[in-house]
Design a protein around this motif. Structure first.
Motif, short mmCIF file in Angstrom:
data_model
loop_
_atom_site.label_atom_id
_atom_site.label_comp_id
_atom_site.label_asym_id
_atom_site.label_seq_id
_atom_site.Cartn_x
_atom_site.Cartn_y
_atom_site.Cartn_z
N THR A 81 -9.36 7.36 12.24
CA THR A 81 -8.39 6.30 12.53
C THR A 81 -8.23 5.38 11.31
O THR A 81 -9.22 4.87 10.79
CB THR A 81 -8.86 5.46 13.73
N GLN A 82 -6.98 5.23 10.91
CA GLN A 82 -6.68 4.39 9.75
C GLN A 82 -5.98 3.11 10.20
O GLN A 82 -5.01 3.15 10.95
CB GLN A 82 -5.78 5.17 8.79
N ILE A 83 -6.51 1.97 9.77
CA ILE A 83 -5.92 0.67 10.11
C ILE A 83 -5.48 0.03 8.79
O ILE A 83 -6.29 -0.17 7.89
CB ILE A 83 -6.95 -0.24 10.81
N GLN A 84 -4.19 -0.28 8.70
CA GLN A 84 -3.64 -0.78 7.44
C GLN A 84 -2.90 -2.08 7.66
O GLN A 84 -2.16 -2.24 8.63
CB GLN A 84 -2.69 0.27 6.85
N SER A 85 -3.13 -3.04 6.77
CA SER A 85 -2.41 -4.32 6.83
C SER A 85 -2.37 -4.87 5.41
O SER A 85 -3.43 -5.08 4.81
CB SER A 85 -3.11 -5.29 7.76
N GLY A 86 -1.17 -5.11 4.88
CA GLY A 86 -1.07 -5.57 3.49
C GLY A 86 -1.73 -4.56 2.58
O GLY A 86 -1.46 -3.36 2.64
N LYS A 87 -2.65 -5.04 1.74
CA LYS A 87 -3.34 -4.13 0.81
C LYS A 87 -4.72 -3.72 1.33
O LYS A 87 -5.52 -3.14 0.60
CB LYS A 87 -3.46 -4.79 -0.56
N SER A 88 -5.00 -4.06 2.61
CA SER A 88 -6.28 -3.66 3.22
C SER A 88 -6.12 -2.37 4.00
O SER A 88 -5.13 -2.19 4.70
CB SER A 88 -6.79 -4.75 4.17
N GLU A 89 -7.13 -1.51 3.88
CA GLU A 89 -7.09 -0.25 4.61
C GLU A 89 -8.50 0.08 5.10
O GLU A 89 -9.44 0.11 4.30
CB GLU A 89 -6.58 0.86 3.69
N THR A 110 -2.39 -9.65 6.86
CA THR A 110 -0.99 -9.94 7.21
C THR A 110 -0.76 -9.71 8.70
O THR A 110 -1.63 -9.18 9.40
CB THR A 110 0.00 -9.03 6.43
N ASN A 111 0.41 -10.09 9.18
CA ASN A 111 0.73 -9.94 10.61
C ASN A 111 1.25 -8.55 10.95
O ASN A 111 1.47 -8.23 12.11
CB ASN A 111 1.75 -11.01 11.03
N ASP A 112 1.48 -7.72 9.93
CA ASP A 112 1.96 -6.35 10.16
C ASP A 112 0.79 -5.39 10.08
O ASP A 112 0.09 -5.33 9.05
CB ASP A 112 3.03 -5.97 9.12
N VAL A 113 0.56 -4.66 11.16
CA VAL A 113 -0.58 -3.74 11.23
C VAL A 113 -0.07 -2.34 11.58
O VAL A 113 0.75 -2.18 12.48
CB VAL A 113 -1.60 -4.19 12.31
#
Length: 378
Positions: free
Chosen positions: A104-112, A91-94
């Motif tokens: 470091t945690q990078i999250q977008s939609g249901k991906s982490e 998704t476009n929201d990170v």
């Protein structure tokens, strides 16, 4: 550190920074990208010690919120992995968050994703560029200057100074010259705000090629700051630092002939296409040689001969031919590069003999000059 950002902005900034990052560096920290976020926005830095690129993404632009900063901070992440992750986020929201030191945690939609970062204090400090010499040029003009000169730099490290483009001021002009000792490309311009003190620097050709990829294709102003052993190009939200080459650039002005025995005026595009066709056979030869003949008529003959493949001859109508009859041979590649730099305008070619360097210019302007050394075949 914690912030939310729009993925397309993050990816655009990251793509610029990645141009400075190499896996072949002596300092392993330089395989990472430095990420800093504060109330003003996000800064990313990449470097290979020769080139350093910084991109800045503001918290908001034109009323649109791009970043929401929850907590300021900084981290270094493995550039290649981080770049691949951002490119493939769903998704476009990170959201990016650093906790427990370097986790470091990078999250977008249901991906982490969870990455192990490094301490940003270990990253080399940016070069200190004082305002010794400062001037500016439009971005599209900068790209044109690079395109018209950088192809002629030497690819051999035997004379490192020739792997760069020489920029120097000459009265009110900026003169940019590249040569590999077989050909030369020169571009002169008159910036509106030249530095008062004259300067002479050599910018690595590789740095200019990377800068060319980052600059926008418009008239945005690029600010140029030259300091001791460094040059800085500021464009939009990008800072591009490059080291300068050390040593004295050869005096190329004495190579350029002032008297001519034969002058030919011809359409540059027609000549380029004819040489391109002739080079189809010339490529089979080791040196890719094409022959050029002009006499008192207004017809030029372009020819090439390969004993194993065959031969080609082509006649082109010239606009004007003056002076002595001429037969000369040259590298098809060098000639085509020079014609592309002058870009399809009517051109003037001035010869001083079959074994002397010859020059190409636009028929309408002296600002671009190309010089080529011929090859002995006749």
């Amino acid at each position: 550190m914690k912030f939310e950002i729009m993925r397309d902005w993050l990816l655009e900034g990251l793509n610029d920074v990645m141009k400075a990052i190499s896996q072949k560096v002596t300092n392993p920290i330089l395989t990472g990208v430095k990420i800093e976020v504060n109330e003003k926005g996000l800064t990313m830095t990449g470097s290979d010690s020769d080139i350093t690129i910084c991109t800045f993404i503001p918290v908001e632009q034109d009323g649109e919120q791009i970043i929401r900063v929850v907590e300021s901070g900084s981290i270094i992440l493995q550039a290649k992995v981080f770049s691949e992750i951002v490119r493939k986020l769903p998704t476009n929201d990170v959201t990016i968050e650093v906790e427990n030191g370097m986790q470091t945690q990078i999250q977008s939609g249901k991906s982490e994703f969870h990455l192990i970062g490094s301490n940003s204090d270990d990253y080399p400090v940016l070069p200190n560029v004082k305002d010794e010499y400062r001037f500016s040029l439009p971005a599209d003009l900068m790209k044109t200057i690079i395109r018209e000169t950088v192809f002629a730099v030497s690819q051999q490290e035997t004379r490192p100074i020739l792997t760069g483009v020489h920029w120097e001021t000459d009265e009110e002009k900026l003169v940019c010259v590249a040569t590999d000792s077989h050909r030369l490309a020169r571009r002169e311009i008159q910036p509106e705000n030249m530095p008062e003190s004259p300067f002479s620097v050599v910018i690595p050709g590789k740095s200019l090629q990377e800068l060319n990829k980052i600059l926008p294709d418009n008239g945005d102003v690029v600010e140029i700051v030259i300091a001791d052993q460094q040059i800085l190009f500021k464009s939009r939200n990008v800072l591009f630092y490059s080291r300068l080459l050390e040593g004295n650039y050869p005096d190329t002005s004495r190579l350029i002939p002032s008297e001519y025995k034969t002058s030919v005026q011809v359409n540059g595009r027609s000549l380029l296409q004819a040489i391109d066709r002739a080079s189809l056979l010339a490529r089979e030869e080791r040196n890719n040689i094409v022959r050029f003949s002009a006499d008192s008529g207004k017809v030029i003959e372009i020819s090439s001969n390969s004993p194993e493949v065959g031969k080609v001859e082509e006649l082109i109508e010239a606009i004007d031919v003056t002076g002595e009859d001429l037969k000369i041979s040259f590298s098809a590649k060098y000639m085509m590069d020079a014609l592309k730099a002058i870009d399809g305008q009517d051109i003037a070619i001035h010869f001083t003999g079959a074994m002397r360097p010859f020059i190409l210019k636009s028929a309408d302007s002296d600002s671009i000059l190309q010089l080529i050394l011929p090859v002995r075949t006749f």
